[in-house]
Scaffold this motif. Sequence first.
Motif, mmCIF file in Angstrom:
data_model
loop_
_atom_site.group_PDB
_atom_site.id
_atom_site.type_symbol
_atom_site.label_atom_id
_atom_site.label_comp_id
_atom_site.label_asym_id
_atom_site.label_seq_id
_atom_site.Cartn_x
_atom_site.Cartn_y
_atom_site.Cartn_z
ATOM 1 N N PHE A 199 0.854 -1.189 0.000
ATOM 2 C CA PHE A 199 0.000 0.000 0.000
ATOM 3 C C PHE A 199 0.892 1.241 0.000
ATOM 4 C CE2 PHE A 199 -1.666 -3.469 2.494
ATOM 5 C CZ PHE A 199 -2.949 -3.668 1.988
ATOM 6 N N GLU A 200 0.484 2.267 -0.759
ATOM 7 C CA GLU A 200 1.283 3.499 -0.775
ATOM 8 C C GLU A 200 0.394 4.712 -1.028
ATOM 9 O OE1 GLU A 200 5.481 4.351 -2.707
ATOM 10 O OE2 GLU A 200 3.892 4.785 -4.188
ATOM 11 N N PHE A 201 0.552 5.717 -0.175
ATOM 12 C CA PHE A 201 -0.109 7.010 -0.341
ATOM 13 C C PHE A 201 0.918 8.038 -0.806
ATOM 14 C CE2 PHE A 201 -2.584 5.030 3.141
ATOM 15 C CZ PHE A 201 -3.869 5.122 2.613
ATOM 16 N N THR A 202 0.562 8.818 -1.799
ATOM 17 C CA THR A 202 1.329 10.011 -2.168
ATOM 18 C C THR A 202 0.382 11.197 -2.049
ATOM 19 O OG1 THR A 202 2.708 8.759 -3.714
ATOM 20 C CG2 THR A 202 2.718 11.147 -3.937
ATOM 21 N N PHE A 203 0.784 12.205 -1.286
ATOM 22 C CA PHE A 203 -0.111 13.329 -1.036
ATOM 23 C C PHE A 203 0.682 14.621 -0.855
ATOM 24 C CE2 PHE A 203 0.883 11.229 2.947
ATOM 25 C CZ PHE A 203 1.205 12.254 3.810
ATOM 26 N N LEU A 204 -0.025 15.730 -1.011
ATOM 27 C CA LEU A 204 0.558 17.059 -0.824
ATOM 28 C C LEU A 204 0.039 17.660 0.464
ATOM 29 C CD1 LEU A 204 0.326 18.789 -4.335
ATOM 30 C CD2 LEU A 204 2.321 17.727 -3.276
ATOM 31 N N TYR A 260 4.624 14.023 -0.015
ATOM 32 C CA TYR A 260 5.046 12.889 0.801
ATOM 33 C C TYR A 260 4.650 11.589 0.087
ATOM 34 C CZ TYR A 260 5.405 16.276 4.646
ATOM 35 O OH TYR A 260 5.738 17.349 5.438
ATOM 36 N N GLN A 261 5.528 10.614 0.142
ATOM 37 C CA GLN A 261 5.271 9.310 -0.462
ATOM 38 C C GLN A 261 5.557 8.244 0.594
ATOM 39 O OE1 GLN A 261 7.279 8.796 -4.202
ATOM 40 N NE2 GLN A 261 6.958 6.588 -4.246
ATOM 41 N N LEU A 272 9.372 8.863 1.509
ATOM 42 C CA LEU A 272 10.123 9.819 0.705
ATOM 43 C C LEU A 272 9.441 11.171 0.811
ATOM 44 C CD1 LEU A 272 10.739 6.934 -0.576
ATOM 45 C CD2 LEU A 272 11.306 8.170 -2.663
ATOM 46 N N VAL A 273 10.235 12.230 0.920
ATOM 47 C CA VAL A 273 9.701 13.581 1.073
ATOM 48 C C VAL A 273 10.295 14.461 -0.020
ATOM 49 C CG1 VAL A 273 9.468 15.563 2.601
ATOM 50 C CG2 VAL A 273 9.449 13.247 3.563
ATOM 51 N N TYR A 274 9.404 15.138 -0.760
ATOM 52 C CA TYR A 274 9.835 16.004 -1.866
ATOM 53 C C TYR A 274 9.688 17.461 -1.441
ATOM 54 C CZ TYR A 274 9.388 11.863 -4.888
ATOM 55 O OH TYR A 274 9.510 10.618 -5.459
ATOM 56 N N LYS A 275 10.760 18.005 -0.882
ATOM 57 C CA LYS A 275 10.764 19.444 -0.597
ATOM 58 C C LYS A 275 11.303 20.216 -1.785
ATOM 59 C CE LYS A 275 10.972 19.142 4.420
ATOM 60 N NZ LYS A 275 11.632 19.594 5.665
ATOM 61 N N ALA A 276 11.883 19.495 -2.709
ATOM 62 C CA ALA A 276 12.346 20.024 -3.994
ATOM 63 C C ALA A 276 12.037 18.945 -5.023
ATOM 64 C CB ALA A 276 13.827 20.362 -3.930
ATOM 65 N N ARG A 281 4.657 13.585 12.433
ATOM 66 C CA ARG A 281 3.280 13.919 12.776
ATOM 67 C C ARG A 281 2.443 14.343 11.561
ATOM 68 N NH1 ARG A 281 -0.397 12.473 16.169
ATOM 69 N NH2 ARG A 281 1.198 12.532 17.830
ATOM 70 N N PRO A 282 2.943 15.190 10.636
ATOM 71 C CA PRO A 282 2.124 15.569 9.475
ATOM 72 C C PRO A 282 1.730 14.374 8.613
ATOM 73 C CG PRO A 282 3.977 17.077 9.724
ATOM 74 C CD PRO A 282 4.221 15.946 10.660
ATOM 75 N N VAL A 283 2.635 13.408 8.461
ATOM 76 C CA VAL A 283 2.347 12.225 7.648
ATOM 77 C C VAL A 283 1.244 11.397 8.307
ATOM 78 C CG1 VAL A 283 3.314 10.133 6.618
ATOM 79 C CG2 VAL A 283 4.723 12.198 6.818
ATOM 80 N N TYR A 284 1.407 11.135 9.578
ATOM 81 C CA TYR A 284 0.422 10.356 10.334
ATOM 82 C C TYR A 284 -0.944 11.052 10.344
ATOM 83 C CZ TYR A 284 -1.757 7.948 14.307
ATOM 84 O OH TYR A 284 -2.614 7.249 15.119
#
Length: 422
Positions: free
Chosen positions: A103-108, A114-115, A131-135, A191-194
């Motif tokens: 299972f995988e969530f990708t969200f903004l 966040y992935q 994985l976190v995309y800050k750039a 915390r933001p991911v959770y």
Amino acid sequence: MLVEFRVRNFRSIRDDLCLSMTASKDKEKRDANTVETGITSLPTLVRSAVIYGPNASGKSALIMAMQFAQIAVRTSASLMPGQPLNQAPFKLDAKTSAQPSEFEFTFLLQGIRYQYGFALLPDGIHEEWLLVYKASKPQVWFERKFDKKTEADVYHFGSSFVGTRKVWQQATRRNALFLSTAIQLNSESLRPVYDWIVERLVVFGAGSQPPFEQSTSWASSAVEKPALLAFLGAADVGIFDVSVHKRKQHMLRFEVSDGEPRHAVSEAEVNFPVFLHKGPGGEAAFQMEEESAGTQRLFAFAAPLIEALNAARVIVVDELDSSLHSYIVRFLVELFHRPAGSSTAAQLIFTTHDTSLLDANIFRRDQVWFMEKNREHASVLVPLTDFSPRKHEALERGYLQGRYGALPLTSDFVPGEKPLGT
């Protein structure tokens, strides 16, 4: 906002299946049905997605996969040591029935992508990653893999991931997610991911709906009641007012004492909504059980939907049209199709059998999906855009004519005739 959800080897889903909310370059209904993210690599997302398909095609399995993953994030750290995980793999293939479900969530969230995902078997978590995309280039915050030779989890932490990582790692049991455990131990960075997965994603499976309590509570609030009444008024269900009355309700409780099962009856006061209707001959109050199934369902969804719109949540509903008229479903969808000034917005994802909603006046072509099973009886999710429909194509007629697949293949039935193979 949800970017995409991926699942593999869960119930009727065998192969990698991805529901994407990424918008195409089509300019149709761009202002109403999409939202600009402000991110160059992911400029636009759609505000809603609808999934069609015959019964037993896997639509509910997709919704259940979201719910299963969400529950795992919420509860895995509370499981007893050694407690097996409730995996539900694809059973019609000897290979996949012994492989992990993924299972995988990708969200903004606040301009950051966040992935997060994980894979599990009954004996525990076999992989987990974030994985976190800050750039444009992703930062690997953590990766976790189970080593069969050593029978231990191997972790890799990225330099951008801060906190007492070793403490969280050592506290994470085989049947628990690292994310869930770290949150229990007060990880602020995770915390933001959770919170997004557990709080901002709201999933209702087939045959379910929100409990009445939230909308009932709003009916007794001077702040929230006007929005509730405006929603019900806009939906044209004939309700002029909602009051809240208390009723005494008997509660039956079972317990075991001295090895013997016993039951006890207690009494409690419970809030119940009462609906005021007006007609040419007067007005009358109706109890909840006197309202139609559709009105009850609409009332149950009222507060959660309004809250989702205000808090930019993602609402996922299996069979949204259950007990609801096509125009009411259209009304609910159009609540999400409204321009907003920010780079975030509420999203609605739902399954339905109501083909009247297959209308280019409601949805863009990149918002429509079809679910069906292949020859191996595995669910396949296909976007409408794969069929390259014309700009003003009659989508409902095309679907019912079989142009996009995802239709039930019925055959002749003769009462008394023996089934094939007997």
